[in-house]
Design a protein around this motif. Structure first.
Motif, PDB file in Angstrom:
ATOM      1  N   THR A  16      42.396  10.943  20.569  1.00 48.34           N
ATOM      2  CA  THR A  16      43.300  10.677  19.448  1.00 48.34           C
ATOM      3  C   THR A  16      43.839  11.981  18.873  1.00 48.34           C
ATOM      4  N   GLY A  17      42.980  13.004  18.778  1.00 47.46           N
ATOM      5  CA  GLY A  17      43.427  14.302  18.287  1.00 47.46           C
ATOM      6  C   GLY A  17      44.499  14.916  19.172  1.00 47.46           C
ATOM      7  N   VAL A  18      44.346  14.791  20.488  1.00 48.29           N
ATOM      8  CA  VAL A  18      45.358  15.306  21.417  1.00 48.29           C
ATOM      9  C   VAL A  18      46.702  14.620  21.172  1.00 48.29           C
ATOM     10  N   LEU A  19      46.669  13.312  21.098  1.00 50.15           N
ATOM     11  CA  LEU A  19      47.916  12.558  20.947  1.00 50.15           C
ATOM     12  C   LEU A  19      48.583  12.833  19.603  1.00 50.15           C
ATOM     13  N   ARG A  20      47.788  12.953  18.553  1.00 46.78           N
ATOM     14  CA  ARG A  20      48.377  13.279  17.254  1.00 46.78           C
ATOM     15  C   ARG A  20      49.003  14.671  17.280  1.00 46.78           C
ATOM     16  N   GLY A  21      48.328  15.621  17.921  1.00 47.26           N
ATOM     17  CA  GLY A  21      48.894  16.958  18.021  1.00 47.26           C
ATOM     18  C   GLY A  21      50.199  16.970  18.779  1.00 47.26           C
ATOM     19  N   ASP A  71      52.279  12.019  18.615  1.00 46.56           N
ATOM     20  CA  ASP A  71      52.248  10.620  19.046  1.00 46.56           C
ATOM     21  C   ASP A  71      51.146   9.896  18.286  1.00 46.56           C
ATOM     22  N   THR A  72      51.534   9.103  17.294  1.00 40.66           N
ATOM     23  CA  THR A  72      50.554   8.289  16.583  1.00 40.66           C
ATOM     24  C   THR A  72      50.662   6.817  16.965  1.00 40.66           C
ATOM     25  N   ARG A  73      51.606   6.484  17.844  1.00 39.16           N
ATOM     26  CA  ARG A  73      51.786   5.090  18.248  1.00 39.16           C
ATOM     27  C   ARG A  73      50.720   4.641  19.247  1.00 39.16           C
ATOM     28  N   THR A  74      50.407   5.510  20.206  1.00 42.99           N
ATOM     29  CA  THR A  74      49.394   5.140  21.202  1.00 42.99           C
ATOM     30  C   THR A  74      48.027   4.896  20.556  1.00 42.99           C
ATOM     31  N   PRO A  75      47.554   5.781  19.642  1.00 42.61           N
ATOM     32  CA  PRO A  75      46.296   5.468  18.947  1.00 42.61           C
ATOM     33  C   PRO A  75      46.358   4.161  18.169  1.00 42.61           C
ATOM     34  N   LEU A  76      47.548   3.794  17.684  1.00 44.78           N
ATOM     35  CA  LEU A  76      47.693   2.518  16.984  1.00 44.78           C
ATOM     36  C   LEU A  76      47.417   1.348  17.923  1.00 44.78           C
ATOM     37  N   VAL A  77      48.028   1.377  19.103  1.00 47.24           N
ATOM     38  CA  VAL A  77      47.811   0.299  20.075  1.00 47.24           C
ATOM     39  C   VAL A  77      46.330   0.199  20.447  1.00 47.24           C
ATOM     40  N   GLY A 126      28.165  -5.544  20.580  1.00 48.10           N
ATOM     41  CA  GLY A 126      29.593  -5.860  20.630  1.00 48.10           C
ATOM     42  C   GLY A 126      30.451  -4.675  20.247  1.00 48.10           C
ATOM     43  N   SER A 127      30.053  -3.953  19.204  1.00 45.29           N
ATOM     44  CA  SER A 127      30.815  -2.785  18.773  1.00 45.29           C
ATOM     45  C   SER A 127      30.791  -1.690  19.832  1.00 45.29           C
ATOM     46  N   ALA A 128      29.633  -1.468  20.458  1.00 45.33           N
ATOM     47  CA  ALA A 128      29.523  -0.431  21.482  1.00 45.33           C
ATOM     48  C   ALA A 128      30.420  -0.740  22.681  1.00 45.33           C
ATOM     49  N   LEU A 129      30.480  -2.008  23.098  1.00 45.92           N
ATOM     50  CA  LEU A 129      31.328  -2.386  24.225  1.00 45.92           C
ATOM     51  C   LEU A 129      32.806  -2.226  23.888  1.00 45.92           C
ATOM     52  N   ALA A 130      33.187  -2.586  22.669  1.00 47.32           N
ATOM     53  CA  ALA A 130      34.580  -2.428  22.254  1.00 47.32           C
ATOM     54  C   ALA A 130      34.976  -0.952  22.198  1.00 47.32           C
ATOM     55  N   GLN A 131      34.056  -0.113  21.745  1.00 47.78           N
ATOM     56  CA  GLN A 131      34.321   1.321  21.688  1.00 47.78           C
ATOM     57  C   GLN A 131      34.489   1.912  23.085  1.00 47.78           C
ATOM     58  N   LEU A 132      33.716   1.440  24.031  1.00 43.64           N
ATOM     59  CA  LEU A 132      33.833   1.914  25.408  1.00 43.64           C
ATOM     60  C   LEU A 132      35.208   1.581  25.983  1.00 43.64           C
ATOM     61  N   ALA A 133      35.677   0.368  25.767  1.00 43.47           N
ATOM     62  CA  ALA A 133      36.982  -0.039  26.277  1.00 43.47           C
ATOM     63  C   ALA A 133      38.114   0.768  25.638  1.00 43.47           C
ATOM     64  N   THR A 134      38.031   1.002  24.333  1.00 41.92           N
ATOM     65  CA  THR A 134      39.069   1.753  23.633  1.00 41.92           C
ATOM     66  C   THR A 134      39.112   3.199  24.102  1.00 41.92           C
ATOM     67  N   ALA A 135      37.948   3.798  24.282  1.00 45.70           N
ATOM     68  CA  ALA A 135      37.886   5.177  24.769  1.00 45.70           C
ATOM     69  C   ALA A 135      38.512   5.289  26.150  1.00 45.70           C
ATOM     70  N   GLY A 136      38.244   4.321  27.016  1.00 43.51           N
ATOM     71  CA  GLY A 136      38.810   4.348  28.359  1.00 43.51           C
ATOM     72  C   GLY A 136      40.325   4.358  28.348  1.00 43.51           C
ATOM     73  N   LEU A 137      40.917   3.565  27.452  1.00 45.08           N
ATOM     74  CA  LEU A 137      42.383   3.510  27.343  1.00 45.08           C
ATOM     75  C   LEU A 137      42.957   4.848  26.888  1.00 45.08           C
ATOM     76  N   LEU A 138      42.398   5.435  25.850  1.00 44.88           N
ATOM     77  CA  LEU A 138      42.929   6.681  25.300  1.00 44.88           C
ATOM     78  C   LEU A 138      42.773   7.843  26.268  1.00 44.88           C
TER      79      LEU A 138
END
Length: 445
Positions: free
Chosen positions: A147-152, A155-161, A195-207
């Protein structure tokens, strides 16, 4: 308000960041709402474990903040390839930190829970929750770095998605794993952590995939560069200290709640009420922080290009936006406070404790707007060393106020108008001068 060029620049970054940052704390709010209806003990346990997880991950927030600043400076100087190289270093640093932190915290989980003064009935479920949630530590750190890379890169739209998708997945998984569906039995409190850990894994993979694709497009190697990773780690040390002082204040507040007599808002009901209040505070804080996110990216880029005048002009304007946003969020919280507690708990005692605390939090919102915006400006400027010293001073001021508070409501008065006012004072003092306005792509630390 949007006619000024600086307003357009702020809104272009802040609006998607606002939506993403509002979505992110829904991880906490959804967990609190789902777990809260399991019982007061479960809600208190989630609060203790959640405070520890937030501390562990929050100490590494420099992976987002420091990366945003360094990438934005490179971009401002016209070096996109160099910006992405800094970003890849940040991703590898996240992995290098996340794996050992998860392992060590898992072993020490009972002791960490005990440090927060949890009762015997809360300690056991809190320890179980924490150990499961720790599986999401490395994904969370990768989310921060990417997220820090994209904001720099502005690009704040991709972290939004990613934030919206991850939040929806988190809610679905939590409901399924906590309460079950059809023949599948629910896991109760442990299901929420899983459930939270699995959701975090999926989100990290996308970013991470988005950053990796951009790096390959510009010819940046994805293999770890030991020198770059170490440099990123050294650059983040002042921000770690700054964050450590902030998290120490949050943990000190939890400890102070646990130490209160039951009649004054202590014990399990006090911890449960405080957990809900901190979840709401975090939700509003992230909303206010949208302008601070824009400040990090815009300030870093402006200073990278050597434009001092634009930096000062944008800082003044973003501060005005911060105060206005704080007024709006404060009014919304005050209006919703009488019924907000019912969303999280069916315990009337918890609800009664919560109402005055939420009203105090509402009154403190304009002050919080000032703090978050100026914090973002100075982070974007790479002024981490000052933020570290200032954070230490603020903690020294706040500690006796928190420990001497006689009730839960007065503890929140100390937090909202002692801790936050002290932060505002040191940040306004620094922003008034010019020593933080260092130009170019490198900083003397």
């Amino acid at each position: 308000m949007t006619r000024r060029p600086e307003d357009r620049a702020i809104l272009r970054l802040a609006w998607p960041a606002f939506l993403a940052l509002v979505a992110e704390p829904l991880f906490v709010l959804a967990d609190a709402a789902i777990v809260g209806h399991l019982g007061t003990t479960q809600l208190a346990a989630a609060g203790v474990a959640g405070a520890l997880m937030t501390t562990l991950v929050g100490l590494c927030i420099f992976l987002a903040y420091g990366t945003t600043s360094s990438v934005a400076r490179q971009l401002g100087a016209g070096d996109t390839r160099g910006a992405l190289a800094h970003g890849v270093d940040g991703l590898w640093l996240a992995v290098a930190i996340g794996i050992p932190v998860s392992a060590v915290a898992g072993v020490l989980a009972p002791d960490l829970v005990h440090l927060l003064g949890a009762s015997q009935t809360v300690a056991a479920p809190a320890t179980t929750y924490l150990r499961i949630a720790l599986a999401g530590t490395t994904p969370l750190l990768l989310m921060l770095a990417a997220t820090g890379v994209l904001r720099g890169l502005q690009d704040t739209r991709t972290p939004l998605v990613a934030a919206v998708g991850g939040n929806v997945l988190n809610i679905v998984l939590n409901l399924l794993l906590v309460y079950g569906l059809g023949p599948m039995d629910g896991l109760g409190l442990p299901g929420s952590a899983l459930g939270s850990a699995l959701a975090q894994l999926a989100t990290a993979g996308l970013l991470v995939a988005v950053v990796a694709r951009a790096a390959r497009r510009h010819g940046v190697a994805l293999a770890p560069d030991l020198g770059g990773v170490l440099a990123a780690g050294r650059a983040g040390v002042p921000l770690v200290v700054r964050t450590l002082t902030l998290r120490a204040a949050i943990l000190l507040t939890v400890y102070a709640v646990a130490a209160l007599p039951a009649a004054d808002g202590g014990a399990d009901r006090g911890l449960a009420a405080h957990q809900v209040a901190m979840a709401v505070w975090g939700f509003l804080a992230y909303a206010l922080d949208a302008i601070a996110i824009a400040a990090q990216a815009i300030t870093g880029r402006a200073l990278g290009s050597g434009d001092i005048a634009a930096t000062r002009r944008l800082t003044t304007r973003m501060l005005q936006w911060g105060v206005a946003a704080g007024v709006v969020t404060g009014l919304l919280l005050a209006a919703s406070a009488p019924w907000l507690g019912h969303l999280f708990t069916s315990d009337r005692g918890v609800d009664d404790l919560l109402l005055p605390v939420l009203l105090v939090a509402a009154l403190a919102q304009p002050l919080a707007g000032v703090v978050f915006v100026l914090d973002g400006v100075l982070i974007g400027a790479g002024d981490g060393r000052y933020l570290a010293y200032a954070g230490t001073l603020v903690l020294v001021v706040y500690a006796p106020l928190a420990l001497l508070a006689p009730t839960l409501t007065w503890l929140w008065v100390a937090f909202g108008f002692g801790f936050m006012a002290a932060r505002a004072g040191v940040l306004l003092h620094r922003a008034h001068g010019t020593r933080w306005m260092r130009t170019g792509t490198t900083l003397t630390r």
